[in-house]
Design a protein around this motif. Structure first.
Motif, PDB file in Angstrom:
ATOM      1  N   ALA A  12      37.099  53.949   7.085  1.00 29.81           N
ATOM      2  CA  ALA A  12      36.466  54.865   7.997  1.00 29.81           C
ATOM      3  C   ALA A  12      36.828  54.319   9.360  1.00 29.81           C
ATOM      4  CB  ALA A  12      35.015  54.649   7.821  1.00 29.81           C
ATOM      5  N   SER A  13      37.024  53.247   9.828  1.00 26.05           N
ATOM      6  CA  SER A  13      37.144  52.744  10.861  1.00 26.05           C
ATOM      7  C   SER A  13      38.836  52.829  11.364  1.00 26.05           C
ATOM      8  CB  SER A  13      37.140  51.284  11.217  1.00 26.05           C
ATOM      9  OG  SER A  13      38.207  50.400  10.273  1.00 26.05           O
ATOM     10  N   ALA A  14      39.577  53.294  10.181  1.00 19.57           N
ATOM     11  CA  ALA A  14      41.135  53.634  10.405  1.00 19.57           C
ATOM     12  C   ALA A  14      41.205  55.119  10.873  1.00 19.57           C
ATOM     13  CB  ALA A  14      41.675  53.278   9.120  1.00 19.57           C
ATOM     14  N   LEU A  15      40.263  55.762  10.949  1.00 18.46           N
ATOM     15  CA  LEU A  15      39.954  57.160  11.244  1.00 18.46           C
ATOM     16  C   LEU A  15      39.747  57.240  12.735  1.00 18.46           C
ATOM     17  CD1 LEU A  15      38.245  58.741   8.271  1.00 18.46           C
ATOM     18  CD2 LEU A  15      40.627  58.622   8.824  1.00 18.46           C
ATOM     19  N   LEU A  16      39.445  56.096  13.501  1.00 15.75           N
ATOM     20  CA  LEU A  16      39.111  55.899  15.013  1.00 15.75           C
ATOM     21  C   LEU A  16      40.409  55.963  15.552  1.00 15.75           C
ATOM     22  CD1 LEU A  16      36.057  53.606  14.809  1.00 15.75           C
ATOM     23  CD2 LEU A  16      36.096  56.165  15.691  1.00 15.75           C
ATOM     24  N   ARG A  68      34.283  61.765  15.627  1.00 14.39           N
ATOM     25  CA  ARG A  68      33.799  62.709  14.540  1.00 14.39           C
ATOM     26  C   ARG A  68      34.099  62.159  12.954  1.00 14.39           C
ATOM     27  NH1 ARG A  68      33.140  68.200  17.716  1.00 14.39           N
ATOM     28  NH2 ARG A  68      31.800  67.358  19.385  1.00 14.39           N
ATOM     29  N   PRO A  69      35.572  62.196  13.016  1.00 15.85           N
ATOM     30  CA  PRO A  69      36.082  62.030  11.541  1.00 15.85           C
ATOM     31  C   PRO A  69      35.551  60.842  10.743  1.00 15.85           C
ATOM     32  CG  PRO A  69      37.840  62.703  13.079  1.00 15.85           C
ATOM     33  CD  PRO A  69      36.829  62.479  13.774  1.00 15.85           C
ATOM     34  N   VAL A 109      31.872  58.372   6.822  1.00 12.38           N
ATOM     35  CA  VAL A 109      30.729  57.270   6.385  1.00 12.38           C
ATOM     36  C   VAL A 109      29.675  58.153   5.704  1.00 12.38           C
ATOM     37  CG1 VAL A 109      28.956  55.838   7.243  1.00 12.38           C
ATOM     38  CG2 VAL A 109      31.154  55.648   8.052  1.00 12.38           C
ATOM     39  N   HIS A 110      29.304  59.280   6.278  1.00 18.57           N
ATOM     40  CA  HIS A 110      28.364  60.530   6.201  1.00 18.57           C
ATOM     41  C   HIS A 110      28.627  60.883   4.550  1.00 18.57           C
ATOM     42  CE1 HIS A 110      26.696  61.600  10.068  1.00 18.57           C
ATOM     43  NE2 HIS A 110      26.385  60.152  10.031  1.00 18.57           N
ATOM     44  N   SER A 111      29.867  61.320   4.323  1.00 19.36           N
ATOM     45  CA  SER A 111      30.398  61.440   3.004  1.00 19.36           C
ATOM     46  C   SER A 111      30.457  60.583   1.775  1.00 19.36           C
ATOM     47  CB  SER A 111      31.936  62.219   3.036  1.00 19.36           C
ATOM     48  OG  SER A 111      31.907  63.391   3.999  1.00 19.36           O
ATOM     49  N   LEU A 118      41.150  62.490   7.376  1.00 18.23           N
ATOM     50  CA  LEU A 118      42.456  61.953   8.060  1.00 18.23           C
ATOM     51  C   LEU A 118      43.089  63.407   8.558  1.00 18.23           C
ATOM     52  CD1 LEU A 118      44.280  59.860   8.604  1.00 18.23           C
ATOM     53  CD2 LEU A 118      45.561  60.280   7.011  1.00 18.23           C
ATOM     54  N   ALA A 119      42.933  64.403   7.735  1.00 17.84           N
ATOM     55  CA  ALA A 119      43.209  65.756   8.146  1.00 17.84           C
ATOM     56  C   ALA A 119      42.502  66.385   9.398  1.00 17.84           C
ATOM     57  CB  ALA A 119      43.368  66.607   6.889  1.00 17.84           C
TER      58      ALA A 119
END
Length: 316
Positions: free
Chosen positions: A40-44, A252-253, A258-260, A296-297
């Motif tokens: 998840a952090s990689a999406l920041l 948001r991603p 994390v929510h998912s 990621l998309a």
């Protein structure tokens, strides 16, 4: 040069030390089975990622001191006391020779994170050393606020909320939902450490004893206790969705992922008819990949839309 290096204007040696401290926290995170959080952090954006590693690395490093089964309770208490002293020294001086604390200090400084949240997290771990059960859900919430909500409140500034009140409310709900989910997943492991987080009022209402939780037979009453906690977590996840709208597109991603992940974990518990006693609930690799790919998309779509908007504005 990384964004955080430029922000500090540090010398080469200091920048290298800080870079290695963040990398150390990343290794702590992954080693502690925090792969979902790492993904998840990689999406920041890259400028935010090391700070999330530092915060999670500190939480996991502290948690491992308290939760390890390699030492007696007395030994764990002594190690925790020494660690608390090291944290206090770092908070007073603003630095530490320990890589986790060095990274933490740079993160608190960069994002102006109140140190009270760090102290609240330490207080939750001290509770874990002396409290073995909770009479009511209200009592459990005291622990949850110190353990999980304090961590979420440390993370909030890094996410750069557009509306701090709305994001904070959603973040608190998400933190509580995550803690409840983890409590459900770790019932047997916690029993092995002599702890029962499931509220005694719930256990009594369904006629479940501590011996039942650590036994080999899964009863309808045990499933009912778990169902109640899952229901609480589901309700909290609805509130947590408020946070997404209060965050910038760059954050948001990661939050949505994390929510998912936690919605998926609760779904797995439900699919197993609330049996969390025979084995630990985990998301499969395919589900994790699907969540990561979707987020990621979304991230790249947001970046493209932002660049297109900027280009149109420049051409106008």
């Amino acid at each position: 040069m990384e964004a955080w290096e430029a922000a500090y204007g540090t010398g080469r040696a200091q920048a290298a030390r800080t870079r290695e401290a963040f990398a150390y926290c990343r290794r702590v995170l992954v080693a502690a089975e925090g792969l979902e959080f790492y993904l998840a952090s990689a999406l920041l954006p890259a400028r935010k990622r090391p700070f999330t590693w530092a915060l999670y690395g500190f939480a996991r490093y502290t948690d491992e001191i308290v939760d390890t089964t390699r030492y007696t309770r007395q030994h764990r208490a002594a190690r925790f006391e020494a660690w608390t002293g090291a944290v206090d020294d770092a908070l007073r001086s603003g630095d530490s020779s320990h890589p986790v604390l060095h990274a933490l200090m740079r993160t608190l400084e960069r994002w102006d994170i109140p140190v009270c949240h760090v102290r609240e997290y330490l207080a939750s771990q001290e509770m874990d050393l002396r409290v073995t059960e909770y009479a009511t859900y209200a009592d459990l919430r005291v622990f949850i606020e110190r353990a999980s909500l304090s961590f979420g409140r440390q993370m909030l500034p890094v996410l750069e909320p557009l509306d701090r009140v709305l994001a904070g409310r959603g973040g608190d709900a998400m933190s509580e939902a995550m803690q409840l989910t983890n409590i459900v997943r770790d019932v047997r492991e916690d029993c092995g450490l002599g702890r029962v987080y499931l509220p005694q009022e719930d256990l009594s209402a369904f006629g479940v004893s501590h011996r039942d939780l650590s036994g080999t037979r899964v009863t309808p009453q045990m499933r009912a206790v778990v169902r109640k906690q899952v229901g609480r977590a589901r309700e909290l996840l609805v509130v947590a969705e408020l946070q997404e709208a209060a965050l910038p597109p760059s954050s948001r991603p990661a939050v949505r992922a994390v929510h998912s992940i936690y919605r998926g974990l609760l779904g797995k518990v439900e699919m197993r008819d609330f049996d969390v006693f025979t084995s630990r609930v985990r998301l499969g690799a395919v589900r994790k990949a699907a969540i990561g790919s979707s987020a990621l998309a979304e991230r790249f779509a947001g970046r493209f839309a932002g660049r297109r908007t900027a280009a149109v504005a420049a051409a106008a």
